[in-house]
Motif scaffolding. Structure first.
Motif, PDB file in Angstrom:
ATOM      1  N   GLY A  91       0.944  -1.253   0.033  1.00  0.00           N
ATOM      2  CA  GLY A  91       0.068  -0.208   0.030  1.00  0.00           C
ATOM      3  C   GLY A  91       0.935   1.237  -0.174  1.00  0.00           C
ATOM      4  O   GLY A  91       1.941   1.430   0.357  1.00  0.00           O
ATOM      5  N   SER A  92       0.158   2.411  -0.683  1.00  0.00           N
ATOM      6  CA  SER A  92       0.755   3.562  -0.533  1.00  0.00           C
ATOM      7  C   SER A  92       1.388   3.844   0.770  1.00  0.00           C
ATOM      8  O   SER A  92       2.665   4.605   1.070  1.00  0.00           O
ATOM      9  N   GLY A  93       0.629   3.896   2.071  1.00  0.00           N
ATOM     10  CA  GLY A  93       0.869   4.203   3.409  1.00  0.00           C
ATOM     11  C   GLY A  93       2.141   3.508   3.765  1.00  0.00           C
ATOM     12  O   GLY A  93       2.842   4.101   4.582  1.00  0.00           O
ATOM     13  N   VAL A 131       2.007  -6.244  -6.230  1.00  0.00           N
ATOM     14  CA  VAL A 131       0.803  -4.998  -6.752  1.00  0.00           C
ATOM     15  C   VAL A 131       1.224  -4.168  -6.088  1.00  0.00           C
ATOM     16  O   VAL A 131       1.312  -4.015  -4.914  1.00  0.00           O
ATOM     17  N   THR A 132       1.730  -2.970  -6.624  1.00  0.00           N
ATOM     18  CA  THR A 132       2.441  -1.737  -5.977  1.00  0.00           C
ATOM     19  C   THR A 132       1.478  -0.851  -5.871  1.00  0.00           C
ATOM     20  O   THR A 132       0.880  -0.477  -6.991  1.00  0.00           O
ATOM     21  N   SER A 133       1.222   0.118  -4.907  1.00  0.00           N
ATOM     22  CA  SER A 133       0.712   1.547  -5.112  1.00  0.00           C
ATOM     23  C   SER A 133       1.913   2.572  -4.848  1.00  0.00           C
ATOM     24  O   SER A 133       2.978   2.121  -4.767  1.00  0.00           O
ATOM     25  N   GLY A 134       1.529   3.752  -4.673  1.00  0.00           N
ATOM     26  CA  GLY A 134       2.452   4.557  -4.549  1.00  0.00           C
ATOM     27  C   GLY A 134       3.010   5.571  -5.532  1.00  0.00           C
ATOM     28  O   GLY A 134       3.796   6.371  -5.441  1.00  0.00           O
ATOM     29  N   ALA A 135       2.445   5.273  -6.971  1.00  0.00           N
ATOM     30  CA  ALA A 135       2.773   6.010  -8.066  1.00  0.00           C
ATOM     31  C   ALA A 135       2.569   7.568  -7.816  1.00  0.00           C
ATOM     32  O   ALA A 135       3.245   8.510  -7.905  1.00  0.00           O
ATOM     33  N   ILE A 136       1.203   7.718  -7.438  1.00  0.00           N
ATOM     34  CA  ILE A 136       0.418   9.055  -7.297  1.00  0.00           C
ATOM     35  C   ILE A 136       1.363   9.859  -6.259  1.00  0.00           C
ATOM     36  O   ILE A 136       1.847  10.945  -6.240  1.00  0.00           O
ATOM     37  N   ALA A 137       1.592   9.091  -4.913  1.00  0.00           N
ATOM     38  CA  ALA A 137       2.298   9.661  -3.986  1.00  0.00           C
ATOM     39  C   ALA A 137       3.683   9.952  -4.255  1.00  0.00           C
ATOM     40  O   ALA A 137       4.292  11.027  -3.960  1.00  0.00           O
ATOM     41  N   ALA A 138       4.576   9.206  -5.014  1.00  0.00           N
ATOM     42  CA  ALA A 138       5.859   9.562  -5.500  1.00  0.00           C
ATOM     43  C   ALA A 138       5.764  10.913  -6.517  1.00  0.00           C
ATOM     44  O   ALA A 138       6.643  11.619  -6.246  1.00  0.00           O
ATOM     45  N   ILE A 180       2.968  -4.918 -10.725  1.00  0.00           N
ATOM     46  CA  ILE A 180       1.717  -4.371 -11.198  1.00  0.00           C
ATOM     47  C   ILE A 180       1.175  -3.281 -10.421  1.00  0.00           C
ATOM     48  O   ILE A 180       1.106  -3.138  -9.258  1.00  0.00           O
ATOM     49  N   ASN A 181       0.742  -2.460 -11.285  1.00  0.00           N
ATOM     50  CA  ASN A 181      -0.020  -1.183 -10.752  1.00  0.00           C
ATOM     51  C   ASN A 181      -1.352  -0.951 -11.536  1.00  0.00           C
ATOM     52  O   ASN A 181      -1.349  -1.443 -12.864  1.00  0.00           O
ATOM     53  N   GLU A 182      -2.399  -0.105 -11.095  1.00  0.00           N
ATOM     54  CA  GLU A 182      -3.249   0.373 -11.994  1.00  0.00           C
ATOM     55  C   GLU A 182      -2.489   1.332 -13.026  1.00  0.00           C
ATOM     56  O   GLU A 182      -1.895   2.208 -12.664  1.00  0.00           O
ATOM     57  N   ASN A 183      -3.031   1.380 -14.215  1.00  0.00           N
ATOM     58  CA  ASN A 183      -2.678   2.405 -15.293  1.00  0.00           C
ATOM     59  C   ASN A 183      -3.236   3.701 -15.040  1.00  0.00           C
ATOM     60  O   ASN A 183      -4.097   4.009 -15.662  1.00  0.00           O
ATOM     61  N   ASP A 184      -3.014   4.303 -14.028  1.00  0.00           N
ATOM     62  CA  ASP A 184      -3.427   5.453 -13.556  1.00  0.00           C
ATOM     63  C   ASP A 184      -3.595   6.657 -14.507  1.00  0.00           C
ATOM     64  O   ASP A 184      -4.236   7.623 -14.625  1.00  0.00           O
ATOM     65  N   ALA A 185      -2.503   6.662 -15.140  1.00  0.00           N
ATOM     66  CA  ALA A 185      -2.288   7.628 -16.389  1.00  0.00           C
ATOM     67  C   ALA A 185      -3.523   7.653 -17.332  1.00  0.00           C
ATOM     68  O   ALA A 185      -3.758   8.955 -17.667  1.00  0.00           O
ATOM     69  N   GLY A 245      -9.784   1.719  -9.190  1.00  0.00           N
ATOM     70  CA  GLY A 245      -9.910   2.784  -8.165  1.00  0.00           C
ATOM     71  C   GLY A 245      -8.913   2.446  -6.714  1.00  0.00           C
ATOM     72  O   GLY A 245      -8.605   3.466  -6.353  1.00  0.00           O
ATOM     73  N   ASP A 246      -8.861   1.356  -6.425  1.00  0.00           N
ATOM     74  CA  ASP A 246      -7.867   0.976  -5.526  1.00  0.00           C
ATOM     75  C   ASP A 246      -7.210  -0.161  -5.668  1.00  0.00           C
ATOM     76  O   ASP A 246      -7.543  -1.162  -6.235  1.00  0.00           O
ATOM     77  N   ASN A 247      -5.737  -0.419  -5.070  1.00  0.00           N
ATOM     78  CA  ASN A 247      -4.773  -1.510  -5.170  1.00  0.00           C
ATOM     79  C   ASN A 247      -5.232  -2.625  -4.404  1.00  0.00           C
ATOM     80  O   ASN A 247      -4.895  -3.705  -4.730  1.00  0.00           O
ATOM     81  N   ASP A 248      -6.036  -2.465  -3.349  1.00  0.00           N
ATOM     82  CA  ASP A 248      -6.641  -3.585  -2.638  1.00  0.00           C
ATOM     83  C   ASP A 248      -7.412  -4.450  -3.677  1.00  0.00           C
ATOM     84  O   ASP A 248      -7.195  -5.700  -3.688  1.00  0.00           O
ATOM     85  N   ARG A 249      -8.573  -3.924  -4.459  1.00  0.00           N
ATOM     86  CA  ARG A 249      -9.295  -4.647  -5.164  1.00  0.00           C
ATOM     87  C   ARG A 249      -8.571  -5.280  -6.478  1.00  0.00           C
ATOM     88  O   ARG A 249      -8.749  -6.380  -6.773  1.00  0.00           O
ATOM     89  N   ASN A 284      -3.153   6.953   2.237  1.00  0.00           N
ATOM     90  CA  ASN A 284      -4.053   5.595   1.912  1.00  0.00           C
ATOM     91  C   ASN A 284      -5.035   5.753   1.197  1.00  0.00           C
ATOM     92  O   ASN A 284      -5.540   6.906   1.108  1.00  0.00           O
ATOM     93  N   VAL A 285      -5.353   4.688   0.347  1.00  0.00           N
ATOM     94  CA  VAL A 285      -6.725   5.007  -0.611  1.00  0.00           C
ATOM     95  C   VAL A 285      -7.832   4.108  -0.083  1.00  0.00           C
ATOM     96  O   VAL A 285      -9.044   4.873   0.468  1.00  0.00           O
ATOM     97  N   GLY A 286      -7.770   2.860   0.387  1.00  0.00           N
ATOM     98  CA  GLY A 286      -9.160   2.269   0.637  1.00  0.00           C
ATOM     99  C   GLY A 286      -9.329   1.976   2.262  1.00  0.00           C
ATOM    100  O   GLY A 286     -10.678   1.983   2.414  1.00  0.00           O
TER     101      GLY A 286
HETATM  102  N1  GLU Z   1      -2.671   3.225  -8.252  1.00  0.00           N
HETATM  103  C1  GLU Z   1      -2.407   4.062  -7.201  1.00  0.00           C
HETATM  104  C2  GLU Z   1      -0.874   4.588  -7.233  1.00  0.00           C
HETATM  105  O1  GLU Z   1      -0.239   3.896  -7.529  1.00  0.00           O
HETATM  106  C3  GLU Z   1      -2.720   3.924  -5.919  1.00  0.00           C
HETATM  107  C4  GLU Z   1      -3.879   3.141  -5.396  1.00  0.00           C
HETATM  108  C5  GLU Z   1      -4.227   2.518  -4.114  1.00  0.00           C
HETATM  109  O2  GLU Z   1      -3.200   2.736  -3.370  1.00  0.00           O
HETATM  110  O3  GLU Z   1      -4.976   1.755  -3.818  1.00  0.00           O
HETATM  111  O4  GLU Z   1      -0.621   5.587  -6.746  1.00  0.00           O
END
Ligand code: GLU
Length: 254
Positions: free
Chosen positions: A10-12, A46-53, A132-137, A146-150, A206-208
């Motif tokens: 998770g991003s957190g 499955v990584t979050s953190g792209a938006i935070a970075a 893997i991450n969501e293709n947020d772009a 919407g969230d990387n948990d799901r 954190n997202v979800g």
């Molecule tokens: N895909 C988003 C990111 O990488 C995070 C979504 C999530 O943390 O659930 O920043």
């Protein structure tokens, strides 16, 4: 617990309080992933953190509310995040292999078949770790998970994983909705009582929160996969799980 594990970060967990990427945390997680890989586990991250970075690099203190701004953050942050993973994987002679998915991909039989084939191939070779991450772009309201948990739960089902492990900054499901009280080690059914314990998240990073983690556990269960929710900051969390130690909350919903 089987050998194919999908591990969600998770991003957190991956960012510091000031929002920057926590390099030491990524290093620690990758060191554990390398141990798992050597022991014969197949690991998908499955990584979050792209938006935070991206927010840090772009000097933003508050998470933007505009979709375009968030997407811009992801385009800046995603390659930075990958660079960090690849740097640490490289020390173990492993290669990070990036896949970016949207909800549309998960809704298309062709994309699912292709993603599964790519992941199967990567996992059949010892040197790759799919990340893997969501293709947020390009993901907007219509086509985003919407969230990387799901997302991680969908990936677990898609790859027919043996286990989904969701690592964040919380020890697991607690007996009080505000995240205090005692840890619940095992959940066999998600009923109203359990749902009432899942507060949302209010944090910038954190997202979800717990709500999307319960949803993820239900999605994973549809593929007969158990889900662990555990504190990714705990020393040796992954290697201890592999040794069968009881950590966090295990959802065995089948
Ligand atoms: N895909 C988003 C990111 O990488 C995070 C979504 C999530 O943390 O659930 O920043």
């Amino acid at each position: 617990m089987g050998k194919r594990w999908v591990i969600k970060l998770g991003s957190g967990l991956l960012t510091r309080k000031n929002g920057s990427v926590d390099r030491a945390r990524i290093r620690d997680i990758i060191d554990q992933v390398a141990v798992l890989r050597r022991k014969g586990h197949e690991v998908v991250l499955v990584t979050s953190g792209a938006i935070a970075a991206g927010m840090t690099t772009m000097g933003l203190k508050k998470r933007p509310s505009e979709a375009r701004e968030l997407q811009a953050c992801a385009t800046v942050g995603q390659p930075e995040l990958m660079a960090e993973y690849r740097r640490h994987l490289g020390r173990h002679k492993l290669l990070g292999a990036q896949l970016l998915l949207t909800y549309w991909d998960l809704d298309s039989r062709t994309c699912i078949r292709n993603a599964r084939a790519t992941l199967d191939f990567l996992l059949s070779q010892k040197r790759f770790i799919p990340i893997i991450n969501e293709n947020d772009a390009i993901a907007d309201e219509e086509i985003k998970v919407g969230d990387n948990d799901r997302l991680s739960a969908h990936v677990a089902v898609l790859t027919e994983a043996d286990l989904l492990i969701i690592l964040s900054g919380i020890p697991g499901l607690m007996t009080k909705p505000d995240g205090t009280g005692e840890l619940i080690p095992r959940v066999k059914r998600i009923d109203e009582r359990i749902r009432a314990l899942a507060g949302g998240t209010t944090s910038e990073r954190n997202v979800g929160g717990m709500v999307t983690k319960l949803l993820a556990a239900e999605i994973a269960a549809s593929g007969k996969i158990d889900t662990f929710i555990a504190d990714g900051r705990r020393k040796n969390v992954l290697t201890d799980l592999a040794k069968g130690k009881i950590i966090g909350t295990r959802f065995s919903l089948q």
